[in-house]
Design a protein around this motif. Structure first.
Motif, PDB file in Angstrom:
ATOM      1  N   ALA A  96      33.898  41.246 -13.990  1.00 43.12           N
ATOM      2  CA  ALA A  96      32.966  41.386 -12.866  1.00 43.12           C
ATOM      3  C   ALA A  96      33.650  41.797 -11.568  1.00 43.12           C
ATOM      4  O   ALA A  96      33.064  42.516 -10.755  1.00 43.12           O
ATOM      5  N   ASN A  97      34.889  41.367 -11.353  1.00 49.62           N
ATOM      6  CA  ASN A  97      35.571  41.654 -10.086  1.00 49.62           C
ATOM      7  C   ASN A  97      35.892  43.134  -9.919  1.00 49.62           C
ATOM      8  O   ASN A  97      36.061  43.611  -8.791  1.00 49.62           O
ATOM      9  N   SER A  98      36.002  43.865 -11.035  1.00 49.88           N
ATOM     10  CA  SER A  98      36.359  45.288 -10.954  1.00 49.88           C
ATOM     11  C   SER A  98      35.168  46.213 -11.143  1.00 49.88           C
ATOM     12  O   SER A  98      35.298  47.420 -11.016  1.00 49.88           O
ATOM     13  N   THR A  99      34.015  45.647 -11.481  1.00 48.58           N
ATOM     14  CA  THR A  99      32.809  46.462 -11.636  1.00 48.58           C
ATOM     15  C   THR A  99      32.331  46.919 -10.260  1.00 48.58           C
ATOM     16  O   THR A  99      32.394  46.172  -9.288  1.00 48.58           O
ATOM     17  N   ASN A 100      31.872  48.147 -10.182  1.00 48.07           N
ATOM     18  CA  ASN A 100      31.347  48.660  -8.916  1.00 48.07           C
ATOM     19  C   ASN A 100      30.078  49.468  -9.177  1.00 48.07           C
ATOM     20  O   ASN A 100      29.579  49.496 -10.310  1.00 48.07           O
ATOM     21  N   LYS A 101      29.575  50.129  -8.159  1.00 50.62           N
ATOM     22  CA  LYS A 101      28.309  50.850  -8.293  1.00 50.62           C
ATOM     23  C   LYS A 101      28.408  52.049  -9.235  1.00 50.62           C
ATOM     24  O   LYS A 101      27.381  52.563  -9.708  1.00 50.62           O
ATOM     25  N   LEU A 120      39.077  49.027 -18.209  1.00 53.44           N
ATOM     26  CA  LEU A 120      38.438  50.334 -18.136  1.00 53.44           C
ATOM     27  C   LEU A 120      37.119  50.240 -17.388  1.00 53.44           C
ATOM     28  O   LEU A 120      36.387  49.255 -17.504  1.00 53.44           O
ATOM     29  N   LEU A 121      36.818  51.279 -16.629  1.00 53.23           N
ATOM     30  CA  LEU A 121      35.533  51.395 -15.934  1.00 53.23           C
ATOM     31  C   LEU A 121      34.670  52.365 -16.727  1.00 53.23           C
ATOM     32  O   LEU A 121      35.036  53.530 -16.916  1.00 53.23           O
ATOM     33  N   ILE A 122      33.533  51.870 -17.218  1.00 53.53           N
ATOM     34  CA  ILE A 122      32.654  52.673 -18.066  1.00 53.53           C
ATOM     35  C   ILE A 122      31.403  53.055 -17.281  1.00 53.53           C
ATOM     36  O   ILE A 122      30.641  52.200 -16.836  1.00 53.53           O
TER      37      ILE A 122
END
Length: 385
Positions: free
Chosen positions: A105-110, A122-124
């Motif tokens: 959750a800390n690395s998830t963004n819009k 990884l950002l998906i």
């Protein structure tokens, strides 16, 4: 995909029939945990040992395939069914797998959702996720979600719901022609945000609902209110899928709220630890002479087959069990395999534990159809607590 509710028990618990692909599966049902589409220890030629059709629902995370074959290659082969040769099984794709591909959750963004994977963090993005879905071609898939743990702030919960709804619309707009879509529902430990998310997703054109963000730090006492806030806002005619609930008590808690399909890593963790499920699959009491304290340990539902007490035990894991392991092997043999670190130990244990846990779900369905689910749940929890 077609889903029909056949019976209700005590208001929330329900039994139904799910027509998915070529399979007809009774619910509540278990999604078998897999690694790249196959159970962790059971090889494809041994899948026929498991009860059918209950064992034909396979959970898969598309993120597993970020290492190895490219998505373009998987698509050219014809998707997961052609790649793995499992034409009689149904694949259910969910971003998270509760073992290796956990939400961060800390690395998830819009832009997209962040996951801890075997390939690193990884950002998906929704577009990338839909490319995975189009290539793997599962029968059922859940939309991308911003899952958050129970301890985040109210502001972060609101953000997660806004992002999940936005990504839901993006995924639906570019979804492939095949495969049933399950809309993701999040909201952390906030009842208001859970309810808002469920109400928004219920207005979308989806085939069912994936209740995400559970098993991430909330207590069992908090969970019923969170589940009820979600389920009350959803139409009854569509199925509900949940991830993160694995223990038998948690499964019963979810079924009481009205959940139909469960992704669980309980079998995997039992097998990895050398444990075998032994609780009875009928209403008879355990014969106390068959269990001694060293067999049972702290949890009477399972036995640790690494223990020295089983070195000369020539009985099957569970007397009367019809699984391949119990029909052909003894506790002593599996104890030997575990202690010499033979991979066959995990194969035999996963066959037995899967067979036994599917029997537990069959027992639940029988209780719902008989209108005595709450009685069954109360007896089970009191007996094995």
């Amino acid at each position: 995909m077609k889903f029909v509710v056949k019976a209700w028990s005590n208001g929330g618990a329900r039994a139904g029939i799910l027509h998915l692909g070529t399979s007809t599966i009774d619910t509540p049902s278990l999604l078998l945990s897999t690694r790249k589409g196959l159970p962790h220890f059971i090889s494809p030629d041994l899948l026929s040992c498991l009860p059918a059709p209950e064992s034909r629902l396979l959970h898969v995370s598309p993120l597993h395939f970020l290492e190895g074959l490219s998505m373009k290659t998987i698509s050219k082969i014809g998707g997961l069914h052609q790649l793995l040769g499992l034409h009689d099984h149904c694949f259910v794709a969910v971003p998270r797998d509760s073992i290796q591909c956990l939400p961060e959750a800390n690395s998830t963004n819009k832009i997209g959702a962040s996951f801890e994977t075997p390939c690193g963090r990884l950002l998906i993005k929704p577009v990338e996720y839909m490319e995975m879905i189009s290539s793997t071609r599962p029968e059922l898939w859940a939309t991308l979600a911003d899952e958050v743990p129970a301890w985040v702030s109210d502001k972060r919960n609101k953000t997660s719901v806004d992002r999940t709804i936005k990504w839901l619309d993006e995924c639906i707009s570019i979804s492939p022609a095949s495969g049933a879509v399950f809309g993701a529902i999040v909201g952390g430990s906030s009842l208001e945000e859970r309810r808002r998310c469920a109400q928004e997703v219920a207005t979308r054109n989806v085939s069912g609902y994936w209740v995400g963000g559970l098993g991430l730090g909330e207590s069992m006492d908090e969970r019923p209110a969170l589940l009820n806030a979600v389920i009350e806002a959803l139409p009854e005619e569509k199925p509900r899928l949940i991830c993160g609930l694995g223990l038998p008590e948690e499964i019963l808690q979810g079924i009481a709220a009205g959940v139909d399909i469960f992704e669980s890593t309980y079998i995997y963790h039992l097998t990895l630890g050398g444990f075998a499920l032994t609780f009875p699959l009928d209403r008879t009491q355990i014969n106390a002479s068959n269990l001694v304290p060293s067999d049972v340990g702290s949890d009477p539902r399972k036995i640790n087959l690494r223990a020295t007490v089983f070195r000369k035990d020539t009985t099957s894991i569970v007397e009367g069990c019809t699984c391949y392991t119990c029909r052909n092997h003894t506790r002593a043999y599996i104890n030997h395999l575990l202690n010499v670190h033979e991979m066959l130990a995990q194969i035999l244990l996963e066959i037995h534990n899967t067979h036994h846990f599917l029997g537990f779900f069959r027992l639940i369905r029988d209780a719902i159809n008989a209108g005595r689910f709450e009685e069954f749940r109360r007896e089970f929890v009191q007996r094995w607590r």
